[in-house]
Each structure stands twice: as C-alpha cells, then as structure tokens.
Scaffold this motif. Structure first.
Motif, PDB file in Angstrom:
ATOM      1  N   PHE A 111      46.136  40.494  34.030  1.00 32.67           N
ATOM      2  CA  PHE A 111      46.801  40.900  32.795  1.00 32.67           C
ATOM      3  C   PHE A 111      46.683  42.413  32.566  1.00 32.67           C
ATOM      4  CE2 PHE A 111      45.844  36.372  31.977  1.00 32.67           C
ATOM      5  CZ  PHE A 111      47.131  35.931  31.723  1.00 32.67           C
ATOM      6  N   ASP A 112      47.615  42.928  31.789  1.00 32.65           N
ATOM      7  CA  ASP A 112      47.655  44.350  31.443  1.00 32.65           C
ATOM      8  C   ASP A 112      46.729  44.570  30.240  1.00 32.65           C
ATOM      9  OD1 ASP A 112      48.276  46.903  30.506  1.00 32.65           O
ATOM     10  OD2 ASP A 112      50.382  46.753  31.082  1.00 32.65           O
ATOM     11  N   PHE A 113      45.480  44.966  30.526  1.00 36.02           N
ATOM     12  CA  PHE A 113      44.470  45.092  29.476  1.00 36.02           C
ATOM     13  C   PHE A 113      44.898  46.085  28.398  1.00 36.02           C
ATOM     14  CE2 PHE A 113      40.327  43.686  31.788  1.00 36.02           C
ATOM     15  CZ  PHE A 113      40.985  42.597  32.317  1.00 36.02           C
ATOM     16  N   LYS A 114      45.413  47.224  28.850  1.00 38.93           N
ATOM     17  CA  LYS A 114      45.753  48.296  27.907  1.00 38.93           C
ATOM     18  C   LYS A 114      46.839  47.829  26.938  1.00 38.93           C
ATOM     19  CE  LYS A 114      45.677  53.281  28.307  1.00 38.93           C
ATOM     20  NZ  LYS A 114      45.696  54.423  29.215  1.00 38.93           N
ATOM     21  N   ARG A 115      47.831  47.163  27.477  1.00 37.78           N
ATOM     22  CA  ARG A 115      48.942  46.676  26.653  1.00 37.78           C
ATOM     23  C   ARG A 115      48.452  45.632  25.648  1.00 37.78           C
ATOM     24  NH1 ARG A 115      54.716  44.502  29.135  1.00 37.78           N
ATOM     25  NH2 ARG A 115      55.727  44.007  27.152  1.00 37.78           N
TER      26      ARG A 115
ATOM     27  N   ASN B  84      37.060  42.754  42.090  1.00 35.75           N
ATOM     28  CA  ASN B  84      38.308  42.293  42.693  1.00 35.75           C
ATOM     29  C   ASN B  84      39.457  43.252  42.406  1.00 35.75           C
ATOM     30  OD1 ASN B  84      40.472  40.739  43.687  1.00 35.75           O
ATOM     31  ND2 ASN B  84      40.521  39.409  41.899  1.00 35.75           N
ATOM     32  N   VAL B  85      39.582  43.686  41.149  1.00 40.04           N
ATOM     33  CA  VAL B  85      40.682  44.569  40.751  1.00 40.04           C
ATOM     34  C   VAL B  85      40.115  45.769  39.995  1.00 40.04           C
ATOM     35  CG1 VAL B  85      42.449  42.758  40.607  1.00 40.04           C
ATOM     36  CG2 VAL B  85      40.999  43.212  38.615  1.00 40.04           C
ATOM     37  N   ASN B  86      40.978  46.753  39.781  1.00 40.07           N
ATOM     38  CA  ASN B  86      40.579  47.934  39.019  1.00 40.07           C
ATOM     39  C   ASN B  86      40.705  47.618  37.527  1.00 40.07           C
ATOM     40  OD1 ASN B  86      40.062  50.489  38.059  1.00 40.07           O
ATOM     41  ND2 ASN B  86      42.066  51.305  38.589  1.00 40.07           N
TER      42      ASN B  86
ATOM     43  N   GLN C 185      42.466  49.112  47.936  1.00 41.39           N
ATOM     44  CA  GLN C 185      43.484  49.486  48.924  1.00 41.39           C
ATOM     45  C   GLN C 185      43.585  48.431  50.026  1.00 41.39           C
ATOM     46  OE1 GLN C 185      42.445  53.356  50.433  1.00 41.39           O
ATOM     47  NE2 GLN C 185      43.352  54.443  48.702  1.00 41.39           N
ATOM     48  N   LYS C 186      42.418  48.056  50.578  1.00 43.18           N
ATOM     49  CA  LYS C 186      42.426  47.035  51.635  1.00 43.18           C
ATOM     50  C   LYS C 186      42.896  45.694  51.074  1.00 43.18           C
ATOM     51  CE  LYS C 186      39.793  44.272  54.886  1.00 43.18           C
ATOM     52  NZ  LYS C 186      38.520  43.963  55.553  1.00 43.18           N
ATOM     53  N   SER C 187      42.457  45.384  49.866  1.00 42.95           N
ATOM     54  CA  SER C 187      42.808  44.104  49.250  1.00 42.95           C
ATOM     55  C   SER C 187      44.320  43.935  49.154  1.00 42.95           C
ATOM     56  CB  SER C 187      42.180  44.007  47.855  1.00 42.95           C
ATOM     57  OG  SER C 187      42.489  42.778  47.260  1.00 42.95           O
ATOM     58  N   LYS C 188      45.005  44.995  48.729  1.00 41.76           N
ATOM     59  CA  LYS C 188      46.466  44.912  48.585  1.00 41.76           C
ATOM     60  C   LYS C 188      47.139  44.704  49.945  1.00 41.76           C
ATOM     61  CE  LYS C 188      46.792  47.375  44.228  1.00 41.76           C
ATOM     62  NZ  LYS C 188      47.192  48.587  43.502  1.00 41.76           N
ATOM     63  N   LYS C 189      46.604  45.352  50.963  1.00 45.12           N
ATOM     64  CA  LYS C 189      47.172  45.226  52.309  1.00 45.12           C
ATOM     65  C   LYS C 189      46.911  43.819  52.872  1.00 45.12           C
ATOM     66  CE  LYS C 189      47.264  48.005  56.558  1.00 45.12           C
ATOM     67  NZ  LYS C 189      46.688  49.187  57.225  1.00 45.12           N
ATOM     68  N   LEU C 190      45.674  43.337  52.682  1.00 43.40           N
ATOM     69  CA  LEU C 190      45.263  42.025  53.206  1.00 43.40           C
ATOM     70  C   LEU C 190      46.018  40.899  52.511  1.00 43.40           C
ATOM     71  CD1 LEU C 190      43.137  40.679  55.128  1.00 43.40           C
ATOM     72  CD2 LEU C 190      41.547  40.712  53.204  1.00 43.40           C
ATOM     73  N   THR C 191      46.101  40.982  51.173  1.00 41.26           N
ATOM     74  CA  THR C 191      46.791  39.935  50.403  1.00 41.26           C
ATOM     75  C   THR C 191      48.291  40.002  50.635  1.00 41.26           C
ATOM     76  OG1 THR C 191      45.036  40.111  48.756  1.00 41.26           O
ATOM     77  CG2 THR C 191      46.990  38.897  48.106  1.00 41.26           C
ATOM     78  N   GLY C 192      48.820  41.223  50.804  1.00 43.93           N
ATOM     79  CA  GLY C 192      50.247  41.375  51.118  1.00 43.93           C
ATOM     80  C   GLY C 192      50.594  40.732  52.455  1.00 43.93           C
TER      81      GLY C 192
ATOM     82  N   PRO D 190      51.785  43.600  43.586  1.00 47.05           N
ATOM     83  CA  PRO D 190      50.360  43.786  43.926  1.00 47.05           C
ATOM     84  C   PRO D 190      49.518  44.329  42.771  1.00 47.05           C
ATOM     85  CG  PRO D 190      51.770  44.716  45.639  1.00 47.05           C
ATOM     86  CD  PRO D 190      52.665  44.362  44.490  1.00 47.05           C
ATOM     87  N   ASN D 191      50.158  45.013  41.798  1.00 46.41           N
ATOM     88  CA  ASN D 191      49.413  45.550  40.653  1.00 46.41           C
ATOM     89  C   ASN D 191      49.162  44.506  39.575  1.00 46.41           C
ATOM     90  OD1 ASN D 191      49.342  48.185  41.763  1.00 46.41           O
ATOM     91  ND2 ASN D 191      51.457  48.501  41.102  1.00 46.41           N
ATOM     92  N   GLU D 192      49.736  43.319  39.761  1.00 43.53           N
ATOM     93  CA  GLU D 192      49.560  42.251  38.761  1.00 43.53           C
ATOM     94  C   GLU D 192      48.732  41.094  39.318  1.00 43.53           C
ATOM     95  OE1 GLU D 192      53.420  41.100  37.300  1.00 43.53           O
ATOM     96  OE2 GLU D 192      53.931  43.155  36.728  1.00 43.53           O
TER      97      GLU D 192
END
Length: 421
Positions: free
Chosen positions: A201-205, A227-229, A330-337, A359-361
C-alpha cells in the motif's frame, strides 16, 4: 528489467551476474531426503536461519554461564542496553530515525500497545478502518479494542473492500469511505503489505488522507519489514509494528519492531501502558522516584529485553546492515519480475497472479491463484521439493527472497509447478 528469456541457461547467467548471490551461502537451506537443497520460497512465513545465528546466541549463553548477573554490564554485548544494538540497523531497514524505533514484545502485543496510545475513541469518532482481507490477528485485535472501549465490534469496524470481481483494494474507494464516514473514524490501521495478495500500500497517500480527515494512522508491516522500502518516517504514519521472523530471519515467534513517529517522541500526555523499561535510564534503578518517561519509541517499552531472541535478531540485522535495503530491493524486483515472466510464459488460463504487476506496488511475494485447484496441488508441489504456502481457497504464495533465493530456484519452481499442473 523486462528482457527476460526462457531456459535454465538464462537463470544461471542471472545468478552469475548477481552481486548478492554469495549471501545464499550464509544461510541454512533446508534439504530433501537425498540431501539436495529444497526450493524454499516461504520467507514470507518464516525466514531461513543465518549460519551466524548460533554463534550470536552462544555468545550470550557463554556470558550467562561465566558472568551470571554481571553479564548485564560486563558481557561482550552488555545486556542492559542490548536492545540499543538493534536500533540503528532496524531504523535503516524500515526507513526511520533511531528515536522512532524500538524492538520489543511480539507483533500483536505491540499492536495493542500502540492502540492504547493512538486509538482514542469518542462517542462520535470511534470507528476503526482496516482492509477487508486484513491478516486475521489484526482484525481480532481491532475488534477487541472496540469491545474494550464499549463499542459494537461489527458496527465500529469499517472495511476497505476490493471491488466485486477484483482482489486489490482501490484508493478511490478509500477516499469515498473517508468522505462518507471520516468524522466517525478514529483510527486507520492497514497491513502495509497485504498477506494474501501481496499488495504494497501507498503509506504516504493513506496517512495524508487519514490525517486530513482527523484520523490516526498506523500500519502492520509484518510482510513489509526487510522486504520493501517502507520509508516510515517520510510516510507520516503515526505508528507501525512488524515482526522479525519473516523477511528479517530472526527465528520462529521472535520479537517485534515498533515505530512511533518523531512528532510524538516527547509527548508525555499520550495515554500509554508503562513499565520500568520505559523509565529514564539514568534513574531506572533508583527504584523509589516518580515515573519519568523516556522520549521516543523506547518510551513504550515495558520490560527488560529477552536477550537470546535479540541475539538472533542481531545476527540477521547485521547482515541487513551490510547489504542495505537499496541493493536488496533492486535484486528483489529483478528476481520477482523474472518469476512473474516465467509464470506468464506458461500460458495457462487456470493460473492468475493476483499480486500487483507494478514492481513498486509489491515486494517479493507473488500470490498465484489456481482455478479449480485445492490443497492437493500444494501437496504435490511440496512433494516435488518446493516449500511455499497455501491460502484458502485457491492461492499458492511464493516469496523468492533476495538474500538467499537464486534465479535458478525460481526457474526450478516454475518447472515443477508446470509438471504438477
């Protein structure tokens, strides 16, 4: 990266190019009866054990054996301030300032302690909003808080539901709920990465929307920490909690992390439950004075820390500090992609990935919905050497964790899924 290609050779090439590949050797990988590595894609339930964990715990056992009570001050890692050894690395993992973070208690206990302070119902504003398919423990916790304050737990619970025929929650629907009921909602408490769909989820929003409507806002980051930023400080959330046994690899039932935003750090008027570990460190052992609140997240502690559990957290947190969340994600996005690419290339109409494709969601978890399947499929997959988990009614959750999973793990998993189907 979208230029993936099929074939084992490509997976092996990606592993050769992977700067984090050697970290796999720092973890115990479970093996099958033939002594071969299982394909472990269950870090979203229980992370694997770092090989150094035993040494970290043994150090404290030795100090206890050799020093007894003096280990509190004379140990290699003195126990008295032990929780402070975790603060800086944990703050970096969740994107917070050290004053905003403390490791203490367990996850749902911390959620309750946070609600003691940040759920402040009145006769008019008393409702709690959560996502409809929140992790059950979150739902049970907020329902019990409603009952504790004398409200009906069904009428006081507002559910942010996905639309008919969809799996993911929609922000326009959240805005509509707050427009209609915002002045009745005291607290928004969302699972930062949904355990079932993997939606991040978009925490800031959400925080901005909640605060605009006069609500307190908190997140359960059990599936987000490591897991995520999360970027908790900049999100503006009032509080957050997370566990350390999933992506943080600290062992079954290990301690929880807690975030309280800096703007609340010196507010002694916030209602809270207290204990001697939330008292001023300088005068804590005087034992006779009036209570003197510690500033920051530490001021929510109750008890002296359980050292053996914290030693296991330190073992993993030191690895995270070495790698850094930027390289991990960075690796996570590549691996999951790559995982997503292989699943889509199966061209099987019975398979649907319900996790967001952006990938950002999402983090590294993909939730694979299999039409007309039951748990027998999951059993077949497990027998083939893939450790994943099943969520009723028809979803297999898989998390290729960047610290210890390889691109070839992902390739092998999809091959075995194809055979099971």
């Amino acid at each position: 990266m979208s230029n993936y290609t099929l074939g084992r050779d490509f997976a092996q090439q990606l592993d050769k190019e992977d700067q984090l590949a050697h970290y796999r050797n720092q973890f115990h990988i479970p093996k099958d009866k033939n002594g071969d590595d299982l394909i472990y894609l269950c870090g979203n339930s229980l992370g694997l054990q770092p090989k150094v964990t035993k040494d970290y715990i043994n150090q404290e056992l030795e100090d206890w054996a050799n020093l007894g009570v003096e280990g509190h001050t004379e140990g290699k890692n003195p126990w008295l301030p032990y929780h402070e050894f975790l603060t800086e690395s944990m703050a970096k993992v969740v994107g917070a300032k050290p004053i905003e973070v403390v490791v203490m208690n367990t996850l749902t206990a911390n959620l309750h302690f946070m609600m003691v302070s940040f759920y402040k119902p009145t006769k008019k504003r008393y409702k709690i909003l959560i996502e409809a398919d929140a992790f059950p423990s979150d739902k049970y916790a907020v329902e019990s808080q409603l009952r504790h304050h004398g409200f009906d737990d069904k009428e006081g619970l507002v559910l942010w539901k996905a639309r008919e025929g969809e799996e993911l929650a929609n922000y326009e629907d959240l805005e509509a709920i707050l427009e209609a009921q915002g002045d009745e909602i005291a607290l928004i408490m969302i699972g930062g990465v949904n355990y079932y769909t993997g939606q991040f989820f978009d925490f800031k929003r959400i925080a901005a929307l909640g605060h605009k409507n006069g609500c307190m806002v908190g997140f359960d980051c059990a599936h987000g920490a490591g897991n995520v930023n999360l970027d908790l400080h900049n999100s503006g959330a009032d509080f957050a909690v997370w566990c350390t046994y999933k992506y943080m690899n600290a062992g079954p039932g290990s301690l929880s992390g807690c975030f309280v935003h800096e703007r609340h750090a010196h507010n002694k008027d916030l209602n809270r439950f207290t204990g001697w570990w939330s008292h001023n460190k300088e005068t804590r052992f005087n034992m006779r004075g009036e209570f003197d609140q510690l500033p920051g997240a530490e001021g929510w502690q109750l008890s002296n820390p359980p050292i053996l559990s914290m030693a296991a957290i330190k073992a993993s947190a030191d690895i995270f500090a070495e790698v850094g969340m930027e390289k991990l994600t960075q690796k996570s996005k590549k691996l999951t992609g790559y995982f997503e690419f292989l699943l889509n290339e199966l061209n099987n109409s019975d398979i649907k990935i319900i996790t967001p494709s952006n990938p950002n969601e999402r983090g590294c978890q993909l939730s694979i919905q299999v039409k007309n399947a039951d748990k027998a499929l999951h059993h077949k997959l497990t027998e083939s050497g893939v450790i994943s988990d099943w969520r009723e009614p028809d979803v297999i959750r898989c998390a290729p964790v960047p610290l210890y999973n390889s691109f070839e793990d992902v390739y092998n998993m999809v091959e075995r899924l194809k055979a099971c189907l």
